[in-house]
Design a protein around this motif. Sequence first.
Motif, PDB file in Angstrom:
ATOM      1  N   PRO A 107       0.644  -1.312   0.055  1.00 52.50           N
ATOM      2  CA  PRO A 107       0.058   0.003   0.210  1.00 52.50           C
ATOM      3  C   PRO A 107       0.833   1.425  -0.132  1.00 52.50           C
ATOM      4  O   PRO A 107       2.019   1.351   0.369  1.00 52.50           O
ATOM      5  CB  PRO A 107      -0.633  -0.286   1.136  1.00 52.50           C
ATOM      6  CG  PRO A 107      -0.902  -1.498   1.570  1.00 52.50           C
ATOM      7  CD  PRO A 107       0.585  -2.250   1.080  1.00 52.50           C
ATOM      8  N   ARG A 126       5.830   5.432  -1.377  1.00 50.25           N
ATOM      9  CA  ARG A 126       5.559   3.914  -1.801  1.00 50.25           C
ATOM     10  C   ARG A 126       7.078   3.270  -1.706  1.00 50.25           C
ATOM     11  O   ARG A 126       7.922   3.937  -2.076  1.00 50.25           O
ATOM     12  CB  ARG A 126       5.067   3.595  -3.160  1.00 50.25           C
ATOM     13  CG  ARG A 126       4.422   2.344  -3.413  1.00 50.25           C
ATOM     14  CD  ARG A 126       3.796   1.952  -4.778  1.00 50.25           C
ATOM     15  NE  ARG A 126       2.717   3.070  -5.286  1.00 50.25           N
ATOM     16  CZ  ARG A 126       1.310   2.541  -4.459  1.00 50.25           C
ATOM     17  NH1 ARG A 126       1.251   1.490  -4.044  1.00 50.25           N
ATOM     18  NH2 ARG A 126       0.377   3.369  -5.059  1.00 50.25           N
ATOM     19  N   ARG A 154      -4.867   1.478  -1.936  1.00 51.25           N
ATOM     20  CA  ARG A 154      -4.841   0.936  -0.616  1.00 51.25           C
ATOM     21  C   ARG A 154      -3.715   1.937   0.090  1.00 51.25           C
ATOM     22  O   ARG A 154      -2.605   2.244  -0.456  1.00 51.25           O
ATOM     23  CB  ARG A 154      -4.209  -0.486  -0.518  1.00 51.25           C
ATOM     24  CG  ARG A 154      -5.162  -1.495  -1.238  1.00 51.25           C
ATOM     25  CD  ARG A 154      -4.796  -2.929  -1.603  1.00 51.25           C
ATOM     26  NE  ARG A 154      -4.455  -3.628  -0.338  1.00 51.25           N
ATOM     27  CZ  ARG A 154      -3.620  -4.130   0.172  1.00 51.25           C
ATOM     28  NH1 ARG A 154      -2.300  -4.042  -0.491  1.00 51.25           N
ATOM     29  NH2 ARG A 154      -3.669  -4.982   1.263  1.00 51.25           N
ATOM     30  N   TRP A 155      -3.905   2.123   1.440  1.00 51.65           N
ATOM     31  CA  TRP A 155      -3.247   2.800   2.196  1.00 51.65           C
ATOM     32  C   TRP A 155      -2.744   2.329   3.631  1.00 51.65           C
ATOM     33  O   TRP A 155      -3.513   1.705   4.247  1.00 51.65           O
ATOM     34  CB  TRP A 155      -3.815   4.034   2.602  1.00 51.65           C
ATOM     35  CG  TRP A 155      -4.251   4.948   1.245  1.00 51.65           C
ATOM     36  CD1 TRP A 155      -5.199   5.120   0.489  1.00 51.65           C
ATOM     37  CD2 TRP A 155      -3.261   6.161   1.089  1.00 51.65           C
ATOM     38  NE1 TRP A 155      -4.679   6.095  -0.388  1.00 51.65           N
ATOM     39  CE2 TRP A 155      -3.633   6.805  -0.190  1.00 51.65           C
ATOM     40  CE3 TRP A 155      -1.787   6.612   1.413  1.00 51.65           C
ATOM     41  CZ2 TRP A 155      -3.077   7.902  -0.741  1.00 51.65           C
ATOM     42  CZ3 TRP A 155      -1.206   7.630   0.748  1.00 51.65           C
ATOM     43  CH2 TRP A 155      -1.932   8.200  -0.404  1.00 51.65           C
TER      44      TRP A 155
END
Length: 229
Positions: A107, A126, A154-155
């Motif tokens: 994520p 990232r 997504r995180w």
Amino acid sequence: MNLLALETSTEACSVALVHGEEVIARSELAPRRHAELALPMADALLAEAGIGRHALDAIAVGRGPGAFTGVRLGVALAQGMALALDRPVVPVSSLAALALEAPEDEPAILAVIDARMGEVYAACYRRDAAGGLVALDEERVCLPQALELPEADRWNVVGSGWATYAEVLRARLTGTLVQADSERYPQARHVAELAVREFRAGRAVSAEQALPVYLRDKVALTLAEQGRA
């Protein structure tokens, strides 16, 4: 190589030493005690590794953003040691160091520090294939409700900003929240990890060029602003 790293930009005071292929570190959550703790931590690590300060190839430091006093202290200590030893300094973003506290998966990472005065310090990253970081946007300080984030499915979120502004920040995410941890702080071991890459890429600087990054100049609310808060 031998590299000493300092990180004092938040409530956590930490020091790390890269000695060959080994990394050893000390960290303590100790608000307002950083000036008391940082150098003894450094000396303890050097003693543990069995080397003196003159064996160091470089000094690394978390250059902010973060608490003004803590950022100033860390940079001043790094500059002082570098000048005394005639060694270069490797300044590293404290937000980037914080991002490495996120789980090692795919994520996008939001590193967010409570900047007080109703604002947050934030940046998005990232992980790359080599385990490093790729910045997805710029470091900034802003109101949490004004935080603009890049697109990601997504995180992971790390940092004290989540503790204060979780619901507001959740609404700003452009995808699914996988995990959030508000009890994470920038750590010297991650400053060291990033600094080794910077040093080997030739991006160390002289002590005079190692400058703090505050992102804002104003450090306190006026009485009138406090009354409106």
